[in-house]
Design an enzyme around this catalytic site. Sequence first.
Site, PDB file in Angstrom:
ATOM      1  N   ALA A  63       0.860  -1.183   0.000  1.00 53.64           N
ATOM      2  CA  ALA A  63       0.000   0.000   0.000  1.00 53.64           C
ATOM      3  C   ALA A  63       0.897   1.234   0.000  1.00 53.64           C
ATOM      4  O   ALA A  63       2.084   1.145   0.345  1.00 53.64           O
ATOM      5  CB  ALA A  63      -0.875  -0.018   1.242  1.00 53.64           C
ATOM      6  N   GLY A 106       0.637  -5.101   0.867  1.00 47.91           N
ATOM      7  CA  GLY A 106      -0.476  -5.131  -0.076  1.00 47.91           C
ATOM      8  C   GLY A 106      -0.073  -5.752  -1.408  1.00 47.91           C
ATOM      9  O   GLY A 106      -0.918  -6.280  -2.138  1.00 47.91           O
ATOM     10  N   GLU A 109      -0.551  -9.333  -0.874  1.00 46.34           N
ATOM     11  CA  GLU A 109      -2.006  -9.574  -0.763  1.00 46.34           C
ATOM     12  C   GLU A 109      -2.642  -9.563  -2.154  1.00 46.34           C
ATOM     13  O   GLU A 109      -3.506 -10.382  -2.465  1.00 46.34           O
ATOM     14  CB  GLU A 109      -2.633  -8.515   0.152  1.00 46.34           C
ATOM     15  CG  GLU A 109      -2.212  -8.736   1.617  1.00 46.34           C
ATOM     16  CD  GLU A 109      -2.616  -7.599   2.530  1.00 46.34           C
ATOM     17  OE1 GLU A 109      -2.281  -6.430   2.208  1.00 46.34           O
ATOM     18  OE2 GLU A 109      -3.264  -7.845   3.549  1.00 46.34           O
ATOM     19  N   GLU A 129       4.256  -5.557   7.372  1.00 43.56           N
ATOM     20  CA  GLU A 129       3.466  -4.480   7.983  1.00 43.56           C
ATOM     21  C   GLU A 129       3.803  -4.223   9.448  1.00 43.56           C
ATOM     22  O   GLU A 129       3.758  -3.076   9.903  1.00 43.56           O
ATOM     23  CB  GLU A 129       1.962  -4.783   7.860  1.00 43.56           C
ATOM     24  CG  GLU A 129       1.392  -4.613   6.459  1.00 43.56           C
ATOM     25  CD  GLU A 129       1.479  -5.874   5.615  1.00 43.56           C
ATOM     26  OE1 GLU A 129       2.264  -6.772   5.956  1.00 43.56           O
ATOM     27  OE2 GLU A 129       0.760  -5.963   4.603  1.00 43.56           O
TER      28      GLU A 129
HETATM   29  N1  3HC Z   1       4.655   3.475   0.004  1.00 40.69           N
HETATM   30  C1  3HC Z   1       5.126   4.700  -0.297  1.00 40.69           C
HETATM   31  N2  3HC Z   1       6.420   4.947  -0.606  1.00 40.69           N
HETATM   32  C2  3HC Z   1       7.252   3.893  -0.615  1.00 40.69           C
HETATM   33  C3  3HC Z   1       6.829   2.592  -0.305  1.00 40.69           C
HETATM   34  C4  3HC Z   1       5.450   2.393   0.009  1.00 40.69           C
HETATM   35  N3  3HC Z   1       4.957   1.185   0.281  1.00 40.69           N
HETATM   36  N4  3HC Z   1       7.888   1.763  -0.379  1.00 40.69           N
HETATM   37  C5  3HC Z   1       8.944   2.520  -0.726  1.00 40.69           C
HETATM   38  N5  3HC Z   1       8.562   3.806  -0.878  1.00 40.69           N
HETATM   39  C6  3HC Z   1       9.388   4.939  -1.300  1.00 40.69           C
HETATM   40  C7  3HC Z   1      10.497   5.254  -0.317  1.00 40.69           C
HETATM   41  O1  3HC Z   1      10.037   6.138   0.672  1.00 40.69           O
HETATM   42  C8  3HC Z   1      11.528   5.881  -1.227  1.00 40.69           C
HETATM   43  O2  3HC Z   1      11.137   7.225  -1.465  1.00 40.69           O
HETATM   44  P1  3HC Z   1      12.251   8.368  -1.665  1.00 40.69           P
HETATM   45  O3  3HC Z   1      13.069   7.952  -2.844  1.00 40.69           O
HETATM   46  O4  3HC Z   1      11.441   9.600  -1.872  1.00 40.69           O
HETATM   47  O5  3HC Z   1      13.041   8.407  -0.387  1.00 40.69           O
HETATM   48  C9  3HC Z   1      11.357   5.135  -2.552  1.00 40.69           C
HETATM   49  O6  3HC Z   1      10.061   4.546  -2.486  1.00 40.69           O
HETATM   50  C10 3HC Z   1      12.378   4.030  -2.750  1.00 40.69           C
HETATM   51  O7  3HC Z   1      12.382   3.192  -1.594  1.00 40.69           O
HETATM   52  P2  3HC Z   1      13.737   2.678  -0.943  1.00 40.69           P
HETATM   53  O8  3HC Z   1      14.710   3.787  -0.836  1.00 40.69           O
HETATM   54  O9  3HC Z   1      13.348   1.954   0.296  1.00 40.69           O
HETATM   55  O10 3HC Z   1      14.234   1.680  -2.066  1.00 40.69           O
HETATM   56  P3  3HC Z   1      14.952   0.274  -1.916  1.00 40.69           P
HETATM   57  O11 3HC Z   1      15.168  -0.201  -3.287  1.00 40.69           O
HETATM   58  O12 3HC Z   1      16.089   0.355  -0.973  1.00 40.69           O
HETATM   59  O13 3HC Z   1      13.865  -0.691  -1.217  1.00 40.69           O
HETATM   60  C11 3HC Z   1      11.724  -1.737  -0.881  1.00 40.69           C
HETATM   61  C12 3HC Z   1      12.681  -1.027  -1.862  1.00 40.69           C
HETATM   62  C13 3HC Z   1      12.367  -3.049  -0.413  1.00 40.69           C
HETATM   63  C14 3HC Z   1      10.438  -2.028  -1.577  1.00 40.69           C
HETATM   64  C15 3HC Z   1      11.511  -0.837   0.357  1.00 40.69           C
HETATM   65  O14 3HC Z   1      11.169   0.448  -0.092  1.00 40.69           O
HETATM   66  C16 3HC Z   1      10.421  -1.288   1.282  1.00 40.69           C
HETATM   67  O15 3HC Z   1      10.626  -2.180   2.065  1.00 40.69           O
HETATM   68  N6  3HC Z   1       9.248  -0.639   1.216  1.00 40.69           N
HETATM   69  C17 3HC Z   1       8.180  -0.796   2.145  1.00 40.69           C
HETATM   70  C18 3HC Z   1       7.512  -2.127   2.039  1.00 40.69           C
HETATM   71  C19 3HC Z   1       6.366  -2.210   3.012  1.00 40.69           C
HETATM   72  O16 3HC Z   1       6.490  -1.974   4.192  1.00 40.69           O
HETATM   73  N7  3HC Z   1       5.199  -2.589   2.492  1.00 40.69           N
HETATM   74  C20 3HC Z   1       4.015  -2.678   3.265  1.00 40.69           C
HETATM   75  C21 3HC Z   1       3.252  -1.411   3.188  1.00 40.69           C
HETATM   76  S1  3HC Z   1       1.843  -1.411   4.249  1.00 40.69           S
HETATM   77  C22 3HC Z   1       0.704  -2.343   3.413  1.00 40.69           C
HETATM   78  O17 3HC Z   1       0.946  -2.768   2.326  1.00 40.69           O
HETATM   79  C23 3HC Z   1      -0.580  -2.540   4.115  1.00 40.69           C
HETATM   80  C24 3HC Z   1      -1.461  -3.512   3.414  1.00 40.69           C
HETATM   81  O18 3HC Z   1      -1.541  -4.683   4.149  1.00 40.69           O
HETATM   82  C25 3HC Z   1      -2.836  -2.968   3.223  1.00 40.69           C
END
Ligand code: 3HC
Length: 707
Positions: A63, A106, A109, A129
Amino acid sequence: MNNLVRVTKDNDVTIITIDNPPVNALSPGVPEGISAAIDAANSDPGVKAAVVIGAGRTFVAGADIKEFIKMTSSGTRRATLLPLLLHIEDSGKPVVMAIHGQAFGGGLELAMAGHYRVASPTAQVGQPEVNLGIIPGAGGTQRLPRLIGVAKAVEMCAGGKPISAREAAALGLTDQLIEGDLLLGAVAFAREIAGKPAPKTRERTQKLGTSVENAPIFAAARDTACKKQRGLKAPLAAIDAIEAGIGSSFDEGCQAEAKLFTECLFSDQSKALIHVFFGEREVAKIPDVPRETPAIPVNRVAVVGSGTMGGGIAMVFANAGIPVLLKDVDEAALELGMGKIRKNYASSVQRGRFTQAFVDERLKLITPVLNYDAFSDVDMVVEAVFEGMALKKTVFADLDRVCRRGAILATNTSTLNIDEIAAATSRPEAVIGTHFFSPANVMRLLEIVRGKKSGKEVIATCMQLSKKLGKIGVLVGNCRGFVGNRMFGPYRREAQFLIEEGAEVEAVDQALAEFGMAMGPMATGDLAGLDVGWRIRKEYRHLEKPGIRQPFAEDRLCEMGRYGQKTGRGWYRYDESRRPSNDPEVSALVRKWSADAGIPQRQISAEEIVDRCIYALVNEGARILEEGYALRAVDIDIIYINGYGFPAYRGGPMWHADTVGLQKVYQRICEFHQQHGELWEPAPLLRRLVETGKTFAEFDKEQVAAA
Ligand code: 3HC
């Protein structure tokens, strides 16, 4: 379908490409685009199946986390992904999810709502998450156990760690690994399964097990969560959500999940962890050193000094695949250093962290040397010799002589003035501080200390290198103790004052451990060695303002040879396995010393212990911020979480202060100022923020806007 989701066709297969850079988060517009694309595939008689794939470097990272901030700050709950996922699952034509990069949160999911999943061998899937203080909120806690069984689903949802595509394939989470071109493979796979019955994940029940089988799984998972993720609420909520679904229908499970998800999302823990997520990325942004600043390629390094820090730093480079020379002055010291490195690696193999083959390769990358002969070849040197200015200057003068122009000359000092060290060379622009934390091969924080003349390319290189080394680099200014240790001083000072005023050693540690610190301040002192701070205090005593109260108990313990764990005694008593126990002798001694010093003794509450120690951090942090030694409040937060065991779920000291309310924090500091005098003078920035009704987070936004 819209500019975030593209639809193309390969004959009888529809290809739905999610294109929302950089990580294809499911931002508004993406779910709508996918839904419309599924409709289009179903209404096209020439189409037999659909493939969903991500453009760019990844499938879907989850998400859009920024949307969560909007939701919690506006207090509104927006549309969930659940209807989209049901829509995909109910599609009359089979949907194949093609995963590369990451399918996280997400993203996983979404993938599980497809009828089939294929993946590149290098892909990763996970429900991370809990690291954001929330739980999967789009059926993840319900579909995952149906695909991989309850035990593994609990581990993934509560632990938050991703798994590799190979493990996912072995678990049955994905149906095929595709070597080579993922899209081609996915389309071929889609043609193969077209026309066959399409399995809906939500209707699968074979792997769910019985309540009798599952009860011990849930109990063990709760136990692990309480131990390994102490204080964090989301892992327990994730387990509850899975359990709720197992005992009822899929729909009821989703309702329970949605309720728990919302509770978690609107909690302070989640707000703090989301702050940390973006903070860890924000610290890489240096206003006057833009991302495009050219970095110096670092392919070979040298470390001077093979003691605990030097050896650990050499391991950090070797672990990242960078060959490293490790220099010391004599054979015996070098052998001791290499011995420790071998022992460290052996225990990593024993604990299953590394394979023997990996360790053998890493050891080959570390070359012990006794002289500077090969230094002319290296791109960077990290000096990690004994902490003394005269010695450091000699080393830097040597490095200036032997290293090629353009090489980075870094010092691992934790206290000394970088500019003074740089002045020992003819190239101060090449000199920078790289303050690793002990044990260097484990701790994530790297304070990168900018001297007056440190070059921008040198700074940019160190910031980028930190990521390659698996560290989180935070740029700080050159003041005494830099950011982390400068704040740690007042924190430990207050902890000692509290003991001198009547608190028991273990009561202080326990109060702060219950607050969430990885370790109490007195146990931390014993671990690091009380003599380290004692020696530094003796060196800097002449700088202290006369008449200001100073803690004395720790110095007296040091005078008695009680240096902490290494001498078996410090604030605590230690057995041969370094297990601590309370030492009544320390308590009696401190009571006597305090009586001699005329310090009134009283009962001290856990609340006062936490306020005194944590607000001492906040007040000093505010000074550092105003003086410009930290770029933003969030930089301080990231330092404290990654280097000092501050609980991430409280977002770091500055975020914690915002959460408590700066007005309240300020008032308490004013009370301490009245009771304890000058040391508690409120930081001017804190006062100003309170007067203008602002927070540290707002201060940060203003800083970013002004840059
Ligand atoms: N939402 C919004 N922005 C995100 C994002 C997300 N899910 N994931 C990454 N970004 C953004 C980062 O903030 C960063 O922004 P910036 O360049 O402006 O600083 C850019 O994307 C690149 O991210 P990284 O610097 O982290 O890039 P990497 O290549 O090192 O890593 C990744 C990529 C492994 C995908 C890492 O970004 C990550 O782990 N992201 C989060 C994953 C996560 O926690 N997902 C769950 C979200 S909650 C959810 O899905 C709820 C659901 O159940 C409904």
